[in-house]
Design an enzyme around this catalytic site. Structure first.
Site, mmCIF file in Angstrom:
data_model
loop_
_atom_site.group_PDB
_atom_site.id
_atom_site.type_symbol
_atom_site.label_atom_id
_atom_site.label_comp_id
_atom_site.label_asym_id
_atom_site.label_seq_id
_atom_site.Cartn_x
_atom_site.Cartn_y
_atom_site.Cartn_z
ATOM 1 N N ARG A 12 0.459 10.396 -0.070
ATOM 2 C CA ARG A 12 0.787 11.542 0.793
ATOM 3 C C ARG A 12 2.013 12.287 0.309
ATOM 4 O O ARG A 12 2.415 13.266 0.936
ATOM 5 C CB ARG A 12 1.069 11.061 2.224
ATOM 6 N N GLU A 57 0.860 -1.200 0.000
ATOM 7 C CA GLU A 57 0.000 0.000 0.000
ATOM 8 C C GLU A 57 0.887 1.237 0.000
ATOM 9 O O GLU A 57 1.594 1.508 0.967
ATOM 10 C CB GLU A 57 -0.895 -0.024 1.250
ATOM 11 N N LYS A 75 -11.077 -1.637 6.936
ATOM 12 C CA LYS A 75 -9.895 -1.245 7.698
ATOM 13 C C LYS A 75 -10.365 -0.739 9.062
ATOM 14 O O LYS A 75 -11.432 -0.110 9.156
ATOM 15 C CB LYS A 75 -9.188 -0.142 6.932
HETATM 16 O O1 LIG Z 1 -1.121 6.300 8.809
HETATM 17 C C1 LIG Z 1 -0.441 5.327 8.642
HETATM 18 C C2 LIG Z 1 -0.823 4.036 9.085
HETATM 19 O O2 LIG Z 1 -1.355 4.141 10.357
HETATM 20 C C3 LIG Z 1 0.334 3.113 9.089
HETATM 21 O O3 LIG Z 1 1.419 3.673 9.724
HETATM 22 P P1 LIG Z 1 1.822 3.198 11.168
HETATM 23 O O4 LIG Z 1 1.978 1.720 11.096
HETATM 24 O O5 LIG Z 1 3.138 3.910 11.405
HETATM 25 O O6 LIG Z 1 0.768 3.651 12.101
HETATM 26 C C1 LIG Z 2 -3.941 5.708 7.351
HETATM 27 C C2 LIG Z 2 -4.753 5.213 6.278
HETATM 28 O O1 LIG Z 2 -5.711 4.606 6.502
HETATM 29 C C3 LIG Z 2 -4.375 5.477 4.956
HETATM 30 O O2 LIG Z 2 -3.400 6.193 4.792
HETATM 31 O O3 LIG Z 2 -5.005 4.979 4.029
#
Ligand SMILES: O=C[C@H](O)COP(=O)(O)O
Ligand SMILES: CC(=O)C(=O)O
Length: 213
Positions: free
Chosen positions: A51, A47, A134
Site C-alpha cells: 500500500r 506481511e 484469510k
Molecule cells: O487492512 C489491514 C488489516 O486489516 C490489518 O490491520 P488491522 O489489524 O489494523 O485491521
Molecule cells: C487487508 C488485507 O487483507 C490485505 O491487505 O492483504
C-alpha cells in the site's frame, strides 16, 4: 504450486506464531529494524502490505533479516504478485480473491492466502483447493462468532482472520479449531515506528507471540 500445496505451505507459516503482523511501511529506513524487532519478539512471519511506494523495497530489505519470512499483503493483481516474488516474498495475502490472482499464484509458485467473507466465497476457494484462507475484515463480518459458525458446515477450512483484531480479542479467535493464527497491525503502530521505538515493538511482539492457542 497447486492451491492445495499453497495452502499446505500457508498452514505451516500460520503455525509458526499466533500472530502475523500486518505491516504498512511508509519509511524505507524502518524496514530492517522493524523486521529485526518483530523476529526478536518471536514473530518470524511478516506481511508487508503493498500500500506504500516503498513496500517492495522494504520486503527486499526485510527478507535479508535472519529468521524473517516475508510475505506481501494487499496483493490485488498478477503484476503485484510477480513483483512481490521478485522482491523476496514467499507468500502473498489478498483481502479477497479473483481467478487472475489464483492463476498468478500457481504460475509464480507463490503460496497465496486468499481472502473470503462469506460461505459461498469460502466454498468457491475450497473448490479450487484452498483449505487455508484469510477471513477479512474479521471483526466487521461477525468476528470469532462467525468463524465458529462457519466451522460447523465447513470444518475442513482453516482461517487466518484479520481486520481490527486486538490483543484482547485475539484469544477468542485462537481458541477456535478452524483458526491457525490471526493477522494484525497492532504489533507495529506507526507512532512507535516513527519514534524508532524498536524495543517497544519487540515487547508487543513478545506479548503477541505468547498468546495462547
Ligand atoms: O487492512 C489491514 C488489516 O486489516 C490489518 O490491520 P488491522 O489489524 O489494523 O485491521
Ligand atoms: C487487508 C488485507 O487483507 C490485505 O491487505 O492483504
Amino acid at each position: 504450486m497447486t492451491p492445495t500445496e499453497q495452502s499446505d505451505r500457508a498452514l505451516k507459516l500460520c503455525q509458526l506464531a499466533p500472530v502475523i503482523p500486518v505491516l504498512v511501511i511508509h519509511d524505507l529506513a524502518h524496514a530492517r529494524p522493524l523486521a529485526e524487532a518483530l523476529v526478536a519478539g518471536g514473530l518470524p512471519v511478516l506481511e508487508v502490505t503493498l500500500r506504500t511506494s516503498c513496500a517492495l523495497e522494504a520486503i527486499a530489505q526485510m527478507a535479508q533479516v535472519d529468521g524473517a519470512i516475508l510475505g506481501a499483503g494487499t496483493v490485488l493483481t498478477p503484476a503485484q504478485m510477480e513483483a512481490a516474488r521478485a522482491a523476496g516474498a514467499v507468500f502473498a495475502v489478498s483481502p479477497g480473491s479473483t481467478p487472475a490472482l489464483t492463476d498468478a499464484a500457481r504460475a509464480n509458485d507463490m503460496a497465496l492466502l486468499p481472502g473470503a467473507q462469506t460461505c459461498s466465497e469460502v466454498m468457491a476457494l475450497l473448490e479450487l483447493g484452498y483449505t487455508v484462507q484469510k477471513f477479512f475484515p474479521a471483526e466487521s463480518i461477525g468476528g470469532a462468532g462467525a468463524l465458529k459458525s462457519i466451522g460447523g458446515p465447513l470444518p475442513q477450512v482453516t482461517f487466518c482472520p484479520t481486520g481490527s483484531i486486538t490483543p484482547a480479542l485475539a484469544p477468542d479467535y485462537l481458541k477456535l479449531p478452524n483458526v491457525a493464527c490471526v493477522g494484525g497491525s497492532w504489533v507495529a503502530p506507526k507512532s512507535m515506528m516513527d519514534a524508532g521505538d524498536w524495543a517497544g515493538i519487540t515487547a508487543l511482539a513478545r506479548d503477541a507471540a505468547s498468546l495462547p492457542r
